[in-house]
Motif scaffolding. Structure first.
Motif, PDB file in Angstrom:
ATOM      1  N   LEU A  48      45.729  50.057  55.171  1.00 35.99           N
ATOM      2  CA  LEU A  48      46.100  50.213  56.578  1.00 35.99           C
ATOM      3  C   LEU A  48      47.611  50.106  56.749  1.00 35.99           C
ATOM      4  O   LEU A  48      48.244  50.955  57.394  1.00 35.99           O
ATOM      5  N   LEU A  49      48.216  49.084  56.159  1.00 33.84           N
ATOM      6  CA  LEU A  49      49.668  48.913  56.277  1.00 33.84           C
ATOM      7  C   LEU A  49      50.405  50.054  55.585  1.00 33.84           C
ATOM      8  O   LEU A  49      51.444  50.522  56.083  1.00 33.84           O
ATOM      9  N   ASN A  50      49.885  50.507  54.452  1.00 34.97           N
ATOM     10  CA  ASN A  50      50.542  51.597  53.729  1.00 34.97           C
ATOM     11  C   ASN A  50      50.475  52.920  54.483  1.00 34.97           C
ATOM     12  O   ASN A  50      51.393  53.742  54.390  1.00 34.97           O
ATOM     13  N   VAL A  51      49.414  53.136  55.237  1.00 32.26           N
ATOM     14  CA  VAL A  51      49.323  54.342  56.054  1.00 32.26           C
ATOM     15  C   VAL A  51      50.311  54.269  57.218  1.00 32.26           C
ATOM     16  O   VAL A  51      50.962  55.252  57.566  1.00 32.26           O
ATOM     17  N   ILE A  52      50.454  53.086  57.802  1.00 33.17           N
ATOM     18  CA  ILE A  52      51.397  52.920  58.909  1.00 33.17           C
ATOM     19  C   ILE A  52      52.832  53.103  58.427  1.00 33.17           C
ATOM     20  O   ILE A  52      53.653  53.756  59.090  1.00 33.17           O
ATOM     21  N   SER A  53      53.148  52.552  57.261  1.00 37.57           N
ATOM     22  CA  SER A  53      54.520  52.617  56.751  1.00 37.57           C
ATOM     23  C   SER A  53      54.881  53.985  56.191  1.00 37.57           C
ATOM     24  O   SER A  53      56.054  54.308  56.036  1.00 37.57           O
ATOM     25  N   GLY A  54      53.863  54.800  55.865  1.00 30.02           N
ATOM     26  CA  GLY A  54      54.133  56.111  55.296  1.00 30.02           C
ATOM     27  C   GLY A  54      54.038  56.165  53.793  1.00 30.02           C
ATOM     28  O   GLY A  54      54.239  57.222  53.190  1.00 30.02           O
ATOM     29  N   ARG A  55      53.722  55.042  53.168  1.00 27.58           N
ATOM     30  CA  ARG A  55      53.543  55.060  51.711  1.00 27.58           C
ATOM     31  C   ARG A  55      52.360  55.932  51.328  1.00 27.58           C
ATOM     32  O   ARG A  55      52.395  56.631  50.315  1.00 27.58           O
TER      33      ARG A  55
END
Length: 263
Positions: A48-55
């Motif tokens: 979830l955090l990686n999708v938000i950050s663009g990773r």
């Protein structure tokens, strides 16, 4: 400030190892929301955090930050609006640069780039003032290389660097998990203070249910790539770790200890 609409993310699609990390997940954070996220390993929290950050780019769905659709935007471009503190204290700073050099890089995020001096006398005064808020004495060690600091000191510095530029969304990725209990308690307190001080919108993943209840105004529980429980501010004030374990047990269909959820 953050709107996720029907986000799906799969890994190894079309193979026998295909795994759905996020399954049609939707989530909205309004300005000033501080949402804590809990769930067992494999629930999709870090994805979830990686999708938000663009990773990671989602397979479907949309990511909107501060009114901008950033769904297909690369991580380095999205960093203008996203601040992040990682679990590893070594990940958020450059060990070979000094404290003031690290701060100069972070404090210049989103500003105009030029050929002026990165660290000036006036900037040092600003750095010292900001570092005093950490209560670690780092304001008197501006020229020390960051690699010489302890894990807790580096994580506190990472937190300061991530929050000072007032990002549209602050992501906290189990950022106290690698610290000893006393340092974890310090970083937890500093997190609440920094978010409140700058009026930030934040999303924090944690395995610590006490921390998840103590910080923020909302709480969500994830399981198998979906949000299975949402607790608003009023209900959160009455929530206990035992209540969260009971809810998670209903979802899993088996009795759980707090260690099961925390591991």
């Amino acid at each position: 400030m953050l709107n996720l609409s029907d986000i799906t993310k799969r890994f190894f699609a079309g193979t026998v190892n295909e795994r759905t990390a996020l399954d049609g997940l939707s989530l909205t954070l309004n300005e000033g929301d501080f949402v804590t996220v809990i769930g067992s390993n494999g629930a999709g929290k870090s994805t979830l955090l990686n999708v938000i950050s663009g990773r990671y780019l989602p397979d479907s769905g949309n990511v909107v930050i501060d009114g901008r659709d950033v769904t297909k935007m690369a991580e380095h471009r999205r960093a203008r609006w996203v601040g992040r503190v990682f679990q590893d204290p070594m990940a958020g700073t450059s060990p070979h640069l000094t404290i003031e050099e690290n701060l100069a890089i972070a404090f210049g995020r989103g500003g105009r780039r030029g050929l002026g001096m990165a660290v000036t006398k006036s900037k040092r005064e600003v750095f010292r003032e900001e570092l005093r808020s950490l209560e670690l004495g780092l304001e008197d060690r501006l020229e020390m290389r960051v690699g010489m600091l302890s894990g807790g000191q580096r994580q506190a510095l990472s937190l300061l660097m991530a929050t000072y530029s007032k990002p549209a969304i602050l992501l906290l990725d189990e950022h106290t998990a690698a610290l000893d209990p006393s340092r974890a308690e310090l970083i937890t307190r500093l997190t609440g203070e920094q978010v409140a001080r700058h009026g930030l919108t934040a999303l924090m993943v944690t395995h610590n249910m006490h921390q998840a209840i103590e910080l923020g105004n909302r709480l969500i529980m994830m399981h198998e790539g979906r949000i299975v429980l949402e607790v608003d501010e009023e209900a959160k004030a009455r929530t206990t770790p035992e209540h969260l374990l009971e809810e998670f047990s209903k979802i899993k269909g088996a009795a759980l200890s707090d260690r099961t959820l925390l591991d």
